[in-house]
Design an enzyme around this catalytic site. Structure first.
Site, PDB file in Angstrom:
ATOM      1  N   CYS A 113      91.112  47.278-102.636  1.00 46.81           N
ATOM      2  CA  CYS A 113      90.602  46.126-103.336  1.00 46.81           C
ATOM      3  C   CYS A 113      90.754  46.181-104.637  1.00 46.81           C
ATOM      4  CB  CYS A 113      89.272  47.645-103.839  1.00 46.81           C
ATOM      5  SG  CYS A 113      88.225  48.554-103.409  1.00 46.81           S
ATOM      6  N   HIS A 254      85.304  42.772-108.452  1.00 48.07           N
ATOM      7  CA  HIS A 254      85.529  42.916-107.420  1.00 48.07           C
ATOM      8  C   HIS A 254      83.923  43.757-107.283  1.00 48.07           C
ATOM      9  CE1 HIS A 254      85.463  45.687-104.478  1.00 48.07           C
ATOM     10  NE2 HIS A 254      86.114  47.042-105.090  1.00 48.07           N
ATOM     11  N   ASN A 284      80.099  46.807-100.489  1.00 47.34           N
ATOM     12  CA  ASN A 284      81.957  46.711-101.316  1.00 47.34           C
ATOM     13  C   ASN A 284      82.494  46.078-100.347  1.00 47.34           C
ATOM     14  OD1 ASN A 284      84.950  47.280-101.590  1.00 47.34           O
ATOM     15  ND2 ASN A 284      83.995  48.813-102.268  1.00 47.34           N
TER      16      ASN A 284
HETATM   17  O1  UT7 Z   1      85.448  49.804-104.155  1.00 43.50           O
HETATM   18  C1  UT7 Z   1      86.220  50.024-105.389  1.00 43.50           C
HETATM   19  C2  UT7 Z   1      86.562  51.792-105.401  1.00 43.50           C
HETATM   20  N1  UT7 Z   1      85.379  52.738-105.493  1.00 43.50           N
HETATM   21  C3  UT7 Z   1      84.502  52.701-106.352  1.00 43.50           C
HETATM   22  O2  UT7 Z   1      84.641  51.230-107.269  1.00 43.50           O
HETATM   23  C4  UT7 Z   1      83.288  53.233-106.407  1.00 43.50           C
HETATM   24  C5  UT7 Z   1      82.825  53.936-107.311  1.00 43.50           C
HETATM   25  N2  UT7 Z   1      81.721  55.267-107.331  1.00 43.50           N
HETATM   26  C6  UT7 Z   1      80.816  54.975-107.071  1.00 43.50           C
HETATM   27  O3  UT7 Z   1      80.389  53.222-107.212  1.00 43.50           O
HETATM   28  C7  UT7 Z   1      79.685  55.716-107.282  1.00 43.50           C
HETATM   29  O4  UT7 Z   1      80.641  56.695-107.834  1.00 43.50           O
HETATM   30  C8  UT7 Z   1      78.264  56.136-105.843  1.00 43.50           C
HETATM   31  C9  UT7 Z   1      77.979  54.794-105.731  1.00 43.50           C
HETATM   32  C10 UT7 Z   1      80.185  56.515-104.251  1.00 43.50           C
HETATM   33  C11 UT7 Z   1      78.572  57.244-106.090  1.00 43.50           C
HETATM   34  O5  UT7 Z   1      77.280  57.492-106.805  1.00 43.50           O
HETATM   35  P1  UT7 Z   1      76.924  58.030-108.189  1.00 43.50           P
HETATM   36  O6  UT7 Z   1      75.798  58.197-109.121  1.00 43.50           O
HETATM   37  O7  UT7 Z   1      77.869  58.665-108.826  1.00 43.50           O
HETATM   38  O8  UT7 Z   1      76.632  59.574-107.369  1.00 43.50           O
HETATM   39  P2  UT7 Z   1      76.923  61.205-107.720  1.00 43.50           P
HETATM   40  O9  UT7 Z   1      78.188  61.048-106.436  1.00 43.50           O
HETATM   41  O10 UT7 Z   1      76.727  62.139-109.157  1.00 43.50           O
HETATM   42  O11 UT7 Z   1      75.518  62.036-106.557  1.00 43.50           O
HETATM   43  C12 UT7 Z   1      74.197  62.389-107.812  1.00 43.50           C
HETATM   44  C13 UT7 Z   1      73.032  62.667-106.595  1.00 43.50           C
HETATM   45  C14 UT7 Z   1      74.171  64.341-105.924  1.00 43.50           C
HETATM   46  O12 UT7 Z   1      73.089  64.899-106.069  1.00 43.50           O
HETATM   47  P3  UT7 Z   1      72.939  65.507-107.502  1.00 43.50           P
HETATM   48  O13 UT7 Z   1      73.866  66.952-106.782  1.00 43.50           O
HETATM   49  O14 UT7 Z   1      72.581  65.245-108.863  1.00 43.50           O
HETATM   50  O15 UT7 Z   1      71.404  66.414-106.180  1.00 43.50           O
HETATM   51  C15 UT7 Z   1      73.915  62.751-105.171  1.00 43.50           C
HETATM   52  O16 UT7 Z   1      74.317  64.444-103.524  1.00 43.50           O
HETATM   53  O17 UT7 Z   1      73.269  61.913-105.883  1.00 43.50           O
HETATM   54  C16 UT7 Z   1      73.358  62.356-104.159  1.00 43.50           C
HETATM   55  N3  UT7 Z   1      73.597  60.792-103.520  1.00 43.50           N
HETATM   56  C17 UT7 Z   1      72.591  60.285-102.893  1.00 43.50           C
HETATM   57  N4  UT7 Z   1      71.462  60.703-102.732  1.00 43.50           N
HETATM   58  C18 UT7 Z   1      70.868  59.672-101.962  1.00 43.50           C
HETATM   59  C19 UT7 Z   1      75.332  60.879-103.289  1.00 43.50           C
HETATM   60  N5  UT7 Z   1      74.731  59.857-102.141  1.00 43.50           N
HETATM   61  C20 UT7 Z   1      73.810  59.110-102.028  1.00 43.50           C
HETATM   62  C21 UT7 Z   1      73.202  59.210-101.532  1.00 43.50           C
HETATM   63  N6  UT7 Z   1      71.026  59.005-100.991  1.00 43.50           N
HETATM   64  N7  UT7 Z   1      73.701  57.816-100.567  1.00 43.50           N
END
Ligand code: UT7
Length: 327
Positions: A113, A254, A284
């Site tokens: 990225c 980005h 992204n």
């Molecule tokens: O491009 C360069 C590199 N990439 C980045 O910079 C991306 C960086 N990371 C992120 O943008 C975020 O971490 C994500 C968007 C990928 C994920 O968001 P998050 O707020 O970090 O979610 P999480 O993985 O901590 O998950 C939180 C909760 C979980 O449920 P529990 O365990 O709290 O019950 C997940 O299972 O949200 C749940 N979850 C979802 N729920 C509905 C994860 N993905 C989804 C989804 N829909 N798509």
């Protein structure tokens, strides 16, 4: 020493839209969750028979026609991408041929990225050294080829598209690429990677069945490092060049997650009104996000505006680049 100035910008996204509502139909997610956690409403998807070369060629041809430029005057095309059409050959040379750039050579640059920032910095060095006069820097990706749509956390953030800039040599002072701070940390491969398809883990049926050819990401780890990396590299460039927020008209981050972008702006006490954002429409697109922003905001930039590009990506790679807009 000549300056390396951007004199044209272009962008390309495919027509097919994949909305959050479309994703709701194939995985356990919701439009509300995706918008509130990422800022993304929809993303674009390239057709199966087209990839990075098509995106890059569209962008190069647009730049040539906008400025009525002789294709033979382009010396080099650098294509920032981590999703090239093939392992061999690179996409940049295909873009040169498809665009009729008969005298140019090309190479791909993979910094995930951060690719566009790395590639623009590289192009600026070629121009400043005096060996090249006109370089086109492309940032383009077809990330949907590497998505596992059974992994709702990662697959929702990526899309296809890209853009390009023309970088030219100029004797005019006070415009062009001023400075960049580029960094890397190879230990980041543990939390953001595609395991299979490279020379260490060639594609096998077993690896395909395990979806090891798709993007794996520990989103929370990457999120924290992204905020730190973008903020610290921007501060370094500002310190070295004695810049305050007032010297920066636009921050061009980005587009990985709107919460990352807001956190970086917040840490720098920088107003969101001067931060370019289009993640809602294109998600992204890795190396494609920054040129896509420049393309969309082109009419709002004025000659002399301070523009700070900042990116973070797989590797890890990260960095910031400061330039003054040239038209
Ligand atoms: O491009 C360069 C590199 N990439 C980045 O910079 C991306 C960086 N990371 C992120 O943008 C975020 O971490 C994500 C968007 C990928 C994920 O968001 P998050 O707020 O970090 O979610 P999480 O993985 O901590 O998950 C939180 C909760 C979980 O449920 P529990 O365990 O709290 O019950 C997940 O299972 O949200 C749940 N979850 C979802 N729920 C509905 C994860 N993905 C989804 C989804 N829909 N798509």
């Amino acid at each position: 020493m000549p300056n390396a100035i951007i004199t044209a910008v272009s962008g390309f996204v495919p027509d097919q839209v994949l909305s959050n509502v479309d994703l709701e139909k194939i995985m356990d997610t919701s439009d509300d969750w995706i918008i509130s956690r990422t800022g993304i409403k929809e993303r674009r998807v390239m057709p199966p028979d087209q990839a990075v070369t098509r995106i890059g060629t569209e962008c190069v041809q647009s730049i040539l026609s906008q400025r009525d430029i002789d294709p033979d005057s382009i010396d080099l095309v650098i294509c920032a991408t981590c999703t090239a059409d093939y392992i061999i050959p690179d996409s940049a040379n295909s873009i040169c041929s498809e665009s009729g750039l008969n005298k140019a050579y090309g190479f791909d640059l993979n910094a995930a990225c951060s690719g566009f920032v790395y590639a623009l910095h590289t192009a600026a060095q070629f121009i400043k050294s005096g060996t090249h006069q006109r370089i086109i820097v492309v940032g383009a990706e077809k990330l949907t080829s590497y998505m596992n749509y059974e992994d709702r956390t990662t697959s929702i953030i990526f899309g296809d598209g890209g853009g390009a800039v023309l970088v030219e040599s100029s004797e005019e002072e006070g415009i062009g690429v001023i400075d960049a701070e580029l960094r890397g940390d190879g230990t980041g491969r543990e939390v953001l990677r595609i395991d299979a398809g490279g020379s260490l883990n060639p594609v096998t049926q077993e690896r395909l069945d395990k979806k090891a050819h798709t993007v794996f990401q520990d989103g929370r780890q990457v999120f924290k490092r992204a905020v730190q990396g973008m903020t610290s590299s921007m501060l370094e460039v500002m310190k070295r060049n004695e810049l305050t927020n007032d010297d920066i008209r636009w921050v061009v981050p980005h587009q990985a997650n709107l919460r990352i972008i807001s956190a970086v702006a917040n840490q720098l006490d920088f107003p969101m009104e001067r931060v370019m954002v289009n993640i809602d429409k294109y998600a992204n697109t890795s190396a494609g996000t920054i040129p896509l922003c420049l393309w969309e905001y082109e009419s709002q930039m004025k000659k002399g505006d301070g523009i700070m590009l900042t990116a973070f990506g797989g590797g890890f790679t990260w960095g910031s680049l400061f330039l003054r807009w040239a038209y």
